[in-house]
Write an enzyme that holds these catalytic residues in place. Sequence first.
Site, short mmCIF file in Angstrom:
data_model
loop_
_atom_site.label_atom_id
_atom_site.label_comp_id
_atom_site.label_asym_id
_atom_site.label_seq_id
_atom_site.Cartn_x
_atom_site.Cartn_y
_atom_site.Cartn_z
N SER A 1 -9.59 -0.72 7.20
CA SER A 1 -9.02 -0.50 5.87
C SER A 1 -8.27 -1.70 5.28
O SER A 1 -7.93 -1.68 4.10
CB SER A 1 -8.09 0.71 5.87
OG SER A 1 -8.85 1.89 5.77
N SER B 1 -9.55 1.51 2.89
CA SER B 1 -8.69 2.29 2.01
C SER B 1 -7.63 1.46 1.30
O SER B 1 -7.06 1.94 0.32
CB SER B 1 -8.02 3.40 2.82
OG SER B 1 -7.14 2.86 3.77
N LYS C 1 0.86 -1.19 0.00
CA LYS C 1 0.00 0.00 0.00
C LYS C 1 0.90 1.24 0.00
O LYS C 1 1.92 1.27 0.69
CB LYS C 1 -0.88 -0.04 1.25
CG LYS C 1 -1.93 1.06 1.33
CD LYS C 1 -2.76 0.87 2.61
CE LYS C 1 -3.88 1.88 2.72
NZ LYS C 1 -4.69 1.67 3.95
#
Lengths: 108, 485
Positions: free
Chosen positions: B177, B153, B78
């Site tokens: 997330s 996310s 990420k």
Amino acid sequence: MPTLTRKEVEEIALLARLHLESDELERMQSELGVILDHFGTIAAIDATGIPAMTHAVAMDHAGPFVSLGVLRPDEPQPSLPVDEALRGTPKRDGDLIVVPAIIPGAKE
Amino acid sequence: MSEWWSVVETARRIADGEVTAFRVVEDMLVRITRVDRDLGAYLEIDGDGARTAANEIDRKRKAGEKLGPLAGVPIALKDNLVTKGIVTTAGSKILAGWVPPYEGTAVEKLRAAGAVILGKTNLDEFGMGSSTERSAFKKTKNPWDSSRVPGGSSGGSAAAVAAGLCAASLGTDTGGSIRQPAAFSGVVGIKPTYGRVSRWGVVAFASSLDQVGPLARTVGDAALILQTICGHDPRDATSLDVPVPDFSAALAAGARGLRVGLPKEYFAGELEEHVRAALDRTIAALRDQGAEIVEVSLPHTHLALPAYYIVAPAEASSNLARYDGIRYGLRVEAPDLLTQYSKTRGAGFGPEVKRRIMLGTYALRSGYYDAYYKKAQQIRTLIKRDFDAAFESCDVLLTPTTPTTAFRFGAKATPLDMYLADVFTLSCNLAGLPGMSVPCGLTPEGLPVGAQLLGKPLDEVTLLRAGAAIEAAVGLGDRRPGGFA
């Protein structure tokens, strides 16, 4: 319940050092109002005598997890070379970071 | 072909010399080039770095040197995980083009284990969102249905795993997330106990809630990645100095004798029909395997959402104060310092980040602190006590990860609608517990459903054990998203 005034939104934006255009201010006023109406309900919850949980792990030696010593010995350790640390700096003069003058009327 | 190998299988084949690490990485890079233009999982591909790392693994193997447990396994990160020499943006214009001079601990540990870093995946700006639509750069599609979001996310990390564009990935989880995109995208996602994984080199969102964790296609893969990234780190004051158990050893234990708690508050409200049906099948399967199913209550659950949306924005408003255009990141020049700060931040942050900064600043203002931030922290204590009480009668909690399956782009019209999508995942972060989402079937439409497991502090072992049992009984098996198989 707090419904925000335009002036309050401007004050919060100033505290947050956040420039908002006029249309953003307007949108923020209505959106924050809705969100605070919804989540602001917690202000009315009676939590007298309930300790505040500041961290999910105990930051002292009395908590639910194994104790943590959060201080390390105060000894110098190697760190990033200045040039590498400043590589992402938008405006430099040698090892210095250039910023606008803080005192009105002075130069950078 | 090798693109769909598990982490465990990839590492074994490379170690056995059946295939080179270079071949695996090269095939993956080709696939990414072919598929990701449409999918949008990656923000940055480090092809050269990945090839170099793979060649080094192959050289080591030829030389008879010891290989790490993840040698040659292609991993995605990420883009809020700081990577030395690879652009790290956190999905924000304010960090566009930033090349970090150091490496985060979790990334360092992956590299030390031999993992090959492919690149950086898309996310909601600074992790603030539940759909990855709030990225400043691009949209990421759900591999199972390209009209739907992958969740967020960590949406890029979830989509990349689901579409076979990496063997596994890392995400971060502040309020769901990792688990929510894992559920939406049909992969396994783990948020470890707060303090298990170092936050050094994680772009901070809400520091008392943020944790790094794995996303993978199998529970076994997630366990192996988790094993690698856990451990004490003196560079993070909240990092726990506790032993890390052998996570993979727990997987075969089965569900027999496990006491699985069903918090009634999570099943009482509005649940999509097919989510409820998938959970019912999961519960039945666990019971068939000899688990004891018990109903428990977490009475303060309804306060988790408001408490979270005070605590997280408050901490974010403080953490994001560092983006001021002075030392790194975007700078908008202005004649005086105050204007420069404000203009830089006004230009660099997207609408959701601005909203959260404003919300957090509001809650932390002098005179409002006790009514909001302190009250929210007191509610955290109540929520933690709920869990403590529930775990007296069960070993692990089972809930839906999300009330619905993946929603369509643009479906959450208002900020509040988007916040409400996180209702089942927030409590875990507030209480600091470990949580996990495991696929538990597809709806008739072909959308994945996630089962969430919540455990006692530091008891990831039981999560993995229960997760493996669910995977074996009602998991997706070899079913893959049609468009990307």
